[in-house]
Design a protein around this motif. Structure first.
Motif, PDB file in Angstrom:
ATOM      1  N   ASN A  99      11.437   1.267   4.824  1.00 33.46           N
ATOM      2  CA  ASN A  99      10.259   0.730   4.151  1.00 33.46           C
ATOM      3  C   ASN A  99       9.965   1.471   2.849  1.00 33.46           C
ATOM      4  O   ASN A  99       9.333   0.919   1.939  1.00 33.46           O
ATOM      5  CB  ASN A  99       9.043   0.817   5.083  1.00 33.46           C
ATOM      6  CG  ASN A  99       7.823   0.139   4.495  1.00 33.46           C
ATOM      7  OD1 ASN A  99       7.824  -1.059   4.232  1.00 33.46           O
ATOM      8  ND2 ASN A  99       6.762   0.909   4.280  1.00 33.46           N
ATOM      9  N   ALA A 100      10.435   2.720   2.751  1.00 35.70           N
ATOM     10  CA  ALA A 100      10.213   3.508   1.535  1.00 35.70           C
ATOM     11  C   ALA A 100      10.975   2.958   0.340  1.00 35.70           C
ATOM     12  O   ALA A 100      10.776   3.411  -0.791  1.00 35.70           O
ATOM     13  CB  ALA A 100      10.608   4.967   1.782  1.00 35.70           C
ATOM     14  N   THR A 102      10.460   0.096  -0.846  1.00 30.09           N
ATOM     15  CA  THR A 102       9.583  -0.903  -1.461  1.00 30.09           C
ATOM     16  C   THR A 102       9.401  -0.718  -2.970  1.00 30.09           C
ATOM     17  O   THR A 102       9.541  -1.681  -3.731  1.00 30.09           O
ATOM     18  CB  THR A 102       8.213  -0.923  -0.760  1.00 30.09           C
ATOM     19  OG1 THR A 102       8.394  -1.314   0.608  1.00 30.09           O
ATOM     20  CG2 THR A 102       7.280  -1.917  -1.423  1.00 30.09           C
ATOM     21  N   SER A 245      -0.130   3.393  -5.394  1.00 30.65           N
ATOM     22  CA  SER A 245       1.221   3.089  -4.914  1.00 30.65           C
ATOM     23  C   SER A 245       1.912   4.300  -4.292  1.00 30.65           C
ATOM     24  O   SER A 245       2.896   4.157  -3.581  1.00 30.65           O
ATOM     25  CB  SER A 245       2.080   2.547  -6.056  1.00 30.65           C
ATOM     26  OG  SER A 245       2.295   3.544  -7.044  1.00 30.65           O
ATOM     27  N   THR A 248       3.072   4.982  -0.518  1.00 30.50           N
ATOM     28  CA  THR A 248       4.404   4.656   0.004  1.00 30.50           C
ATOM     29  C   THR A 248       5.162   5.909   0.409  1.00 30.50           C
ATOM     30  O   THR A 248       6.014   5.875   1.301  1.00 30.50           O
ATOM     31  CB  THR A 248       5.222   3.903  -1.073  1.00 30.50           C
ATOM     32  OG1 THR A 248       4.468   2.778  -1.530  1.00 30.50           O
ATOM     33  CG2 THR A 248       6.534   3.408  -0.507  1.00 30.50           C
ATOM     34  N   THR A 251       3.673   7.073   4.111  1.00 26.72           N
ATOM     35  CA  THR A 251       3.893   6.270   5.320  1.00 26.72           C
ATOM     36  C   THR A 251       5.162   6.618   6.098  1.00 26.72           C
ATOM     37  O   THR A 251       5.119   6.660   7.331  1.00 26.72           O
ATOM     38  CB  THR A 251       3.883   4.768   4.986  1.00 26.72           C
ATOM     39  OG1 THR A 251       4.808   4.502   3.936  1.00 26.72           O
ATOM     40  CG2 THR A 251       2.506   4.324   4.531  1.00 26.72           C
ATOM     41  N   SER A 282      12.819   6.560  -5.298  1.00 36.42           N
ATOM     42  CA  SER A 282      11.650   5.717  -5.578  1.00 36.42           C
ATOM     43  C   SER A 282      10.767   6.359  -6.639  1.00 36.42           C
ATOM     44  O   SER A 282      10.260   5.678  -7.541  1.00 36.42           O
ATOM     45  CB  SER A 282      10.840   5.489  -4.297  1.00 36.42           C
ATOM     46  OG  SER A 282      11.577   4.755  -3.344  1.00 36.42           O
TER      47      SER A 282
END
Length: 294
Positions: A99-100, A102, A245, A248, A251, A282
């Motif tokens: 999910n990271a 994103t 943001s 992220t 999480t 990211s």
């Protein structure tokens, strides 16, 4: 001012990080479609209550409804089903790490589909680094042999949906200046309506519901798919979208800890290493980490 958004920031990171644990527990009595519908249904109820209490109203616009339905598909319907489907086959830890990706997916979509920005070296490096992190997470230590390929693809497709949603929202919805509570309520409600027929057909696989499973789906819906939107919009208003943001990065850490403590999931050396590389990639892609100039 900082205290005003700090609690919301921590609550948002903890709630979205815990969603992978909640999904795992909810799958004990719900199908993947059942999980996706239930979280949207419960989330919409909590959001409607907030909307009514705050006395927020606005005129309906068919184009806006269509755009919010598309947003619901990208943020709630497809990812909701895909993450639950994948977590029937992989650990919540792995789902949290993937999910990271994103932010990286968002940048890719902004450049390739919406063509709002040019591809700079730093962003290209961050994108490549992020996928190297995923490769290490899945392949090193023979992890890929332990997981279903369809589950891994489902996770990546779900994150891709998230990536498309942010530039889509920025281009078509945010400029309208409509109250965020109304947008969130409509989006989640349309998602629940979309998923309802599929839930009726195949939403529950067991009526033996444990207390932990009931609490999990309730928390996933009311908090993770309902109130979390309000926290997110609050952080954006008080601290800015760029800072919002960064949740992220919090999480996956929460997902890993909860998976270890409450689910007893195994953690191999390559998963935290790959996850760290994904987070660094990211951050570079978003411009939060600058590469030294020659």
């Amino acid at each position: 001012m900082k205290k005003n958004w700090l609690l919301s920031y921590l609550a948002l990171g903890a709630t979205w990080g815990a969603s992978f644990l909640f999904i795992e527990k909810s799958l004990t009595f719900l199908t993947p479609v059942g999980v996706a519908f239930s979280r949207c249904f419960l989330g919409s109820i909590s959001l409607w209550i907030i909307l009514v209490l705050r006395k927020i109203s606005i005129k309906w616009d068919l184009i806006l409804v269509l755009q919010l339905w598309i947003m619901g598909l990208l943020l709630n319907v497809f990812p909701g089903v895909l993450f639950a489907y994948a977590q029937e086959r992989v650990s919540s830890i792995l789902a949290g790490i993937i999910n990271a990706l994103t932010p990286i997916m968002s940048v890719i979509m902004i450049m390739l589909v919406f063509r709002n920005e040019k591809l700079k070296f730093e962003r290209l490096f961050g994108i490549v680094l992020g996928f190297v992190g995923v490769f290490i997470t899945l392949v090193a230590g023979n992890s890929i042999g332990e997981y279903s390929l369809s589950a891994v693809l489902a996770l990546i497709l779900a994150v891709l949906c998230y990536g498309i949603s942010y530039p889509f929202s920025s281009k078509f919805i945010t400029p309208r200046g409509i109250p965020s509570e109304f947008l969130a309520t409509t989006q989640v409600s349309l998602s629940a309506i979309t998923l309802l027929p599929f839930f009726i057909f195949d939403g529950i696989h067991s009526y033996a519901i444990s207390t932990g499973a009931a609490i999990s789906i309730f928390s996933l819906g009311v908090l993770g798919t309902g109130i979390a939107y309000i926290w997110n919009f609050r952080i954006i208003q008080l601290a800015g979208a760029a800072f919002a943001s960064t949740v992220t990065y919090l999480t996956p850490l929460v997902a890993v800890v909860l998976g270890l403590v409450f689910l007893g999931e195994p953690l191999t050396w390559n998963e935290p290493l790959g996850g760290l590389i994904v987070l660094v990639g990211s951050a570079i892609t978003q411009g939060r980490i600058r590469l030294a100039k020659r």
